[in-house]
Design an enzyme around this catalytic site. Structure first.
Site, short mmCIF file in Angstrom:
data_model
loop_
_atom_site.label_atom_id
_atom_site.label_comp_id
_atom_site.label_asym_id
_atom_site.label_seq_id
_atom_site.Cartn_x
_atom_site.Cartn_y
_atom_site.Cartn_z
N GLU A 140 -6.10 4.57 3.88
CA GLU A 140 -6.10 3.15 4.27
C GLU A 140 -7.11 2.33 3.45
O GLU A 140 -8.19 2.83 3.09
CB GLU A 140 -6.50 3.07 5.76
CG GLU A 140 -6.46 1.66 6.33
CD GLU A 140 -7.04 1.55 7.74
OE1 GLU A 140 -7.74 2.47 8.20
OE2 GLU A 140 -6.78 0.52 8.38
N LYS B 122 -0.36 -3.46 9.07
CA LYS B 122 -0.96 -2.85 10.27
C LYS B 122 -0.86 -3.81 11.46
O LYS B 122 -1.22 -4.99 11.36
CB LYS B 122 -2.44 -2.53 9.98
CG LYS B 122 -3.17 -1.82 11.10
CD LYS B 122 -4.59 -1.51 10.63
CE LYS B 122 -5.38 -0.68 11.62
NZ LYS B 122 -6.72 -0.35 11.09
N CYS C 282 -3.90 3.97 10.81
CA CYS C 282 -5.15 4.27 11.50
C CYS C 282 -5.11 3.95 13.01
O CYS C 282 -4.49 4.68 13.77
CB CYS C 282 -6.29 3.54 10.79
SG CYS C 282 -7.89 4.31 11.07
O1 LIG Z 1 -9.30 4.19 16.63
C1 LIG Z 1 -10.27 4.65 16.02
O2 LIG Z 1 -11.14 5.32 16.59
C2 LIG Z 1 -10.44 4.41 14.56
C3 LIG Z 1 -9.59 3.28 14.06
C4 LIG Z 1 -10.02 2.78 12.75
O3 LIG Z 1 -11.03 3.17 12.23
C5 LIG Z 1 -9.19 1.81 12.02
O4 LIG Z 1 -8.14 1.40 12.52
O5 LIG Z 1 -9.57 1.46 10.90
#
Ligand SMILES: O=C(O)CCC(=O)C(=O)O
Length: 261
Positions: free
Chosen positions: A41, A110, A144
């Site tokens: 990401e 996203k 993510c």
């Molecule tokens: O949900 C999480 O603990 C991490 C999510 C995250 O780091 C993101 O979406 O960039």
């Protein structure tokens, strides 16, 4: 299908260094002739959200051109993880998937913005969650934090997805959530999950790597360590229906009995 996962550190707020580094890593992956390469990401500038104006990719043009050139060169499809993109006056966390002919076959912004990293103050959420085909197999992508929303993975499964791609910058502090949630999404939707995390640090977080490839039974087929890794995993993606016959959850769902809103 031979899948290359590129688990790497990312230079904070330095797109030039990141495009150069990613080019070298993709070339390394190409030595093993993969069918698909998956990147992590926000690899163009990491989470330097305060400086999006200077380094977000305008309409994704630099990233698309970069991915097209390497995809054609290696005769490979590249799921370009995600990059910070500017479209009009908005910024997005966007994944481009480019096939071996250089065609952009899928775009995903996203959807669920991660408040702990202030994404909601800087980025706009995506609104479209489509699947795409690769070698007659149905793929889906999320990014993510989206992983915490089982509804999105189930939406993809109901649209026919057999493989879920999950680029991430998931912090070390919640590594156990990462592994458990990825396995849960694979098991409950009976799909392959290919998840690529970054390594290294940014000013706020450490990142553990541990990229994972999981089969529809929940078995971990590949797990990265905590350093940079270009890994190749060969998968038989055509056997999802066999897993689904063992425990027929899609036949046994009772969607009229549980309302989600
Ligand atoms: O949900 C999480 O603990 C991490 C999510 C995250 O780091 C993101 O979406 O960039």
């Amino acid at each position: 299908m031979k899948i290359a996962t590129i688990q790497t550190d990312i230079h904070f707020g330095d797109p030039d260094a990141n495009y150069e580094q990613m080019k070298q890593l993709i070339k390394k992956a190409l030595e093993q002739q993969p069918d698909l390469i998956v990147l992590p990401e926000m690899w163009n500038a990491a989470y330097d959200l305060e400086n999006l104006e200077s380094h977000a990719d305008e309409d994704g043009e630099r990233t698309i051109t970069f991915l097209q050139s390497l995809a054609r060169q290696g005769n490979v499809t590249i799921h370009g993880g995600s990059v910070a993109v500017r479209r009009g006056s908005n910024y997005y966390n966007t994944s481009y998937t480019v096939d071996a002919t250089g065609e952009v076959i899928h775009v995903y912004d996203k959807m669920h913005l991660f408040q702990l990293m202030n994404e909601h103050h800087y980025l706009s959420p995506g609104t479209v969650a489509d699947t795409f085909e690769l070698e007659e197999i149905c793929f889906a992508a999320m990014t993510c934090y989206d992983l915490r929303f089982p509804e999105l993975a189930r939406h993809y499964a109901l649209k026919g997805a057999h493989v879920l791609l999950v680029p991430a910058q998931w912090p070390t502090a919640r590594l156990d959530h990462w592994r458990i949630l990825l396995q849960a999404r694979a098991i409950e939707n009976q799909m392959y999950v290919v998840a690529v995390n970054r390594v290294g640090n940014d000013p706020a977080n450490a990142f553990p790597g541990h990229s994972l490839i999981i089969d529809p039974w929940g078995t971990i087929l590949y797990e990265g360590k905590s350093g940079e890794e270009v890994a190749i995993t060969e998968l038989d993606l055509g056997n999802v229906e066999e897993f689904r016959k063992k425990v027929p959850v899609f036949e046994d769902r009772l969607p009229t009995r549980y309302k989600l809103d």
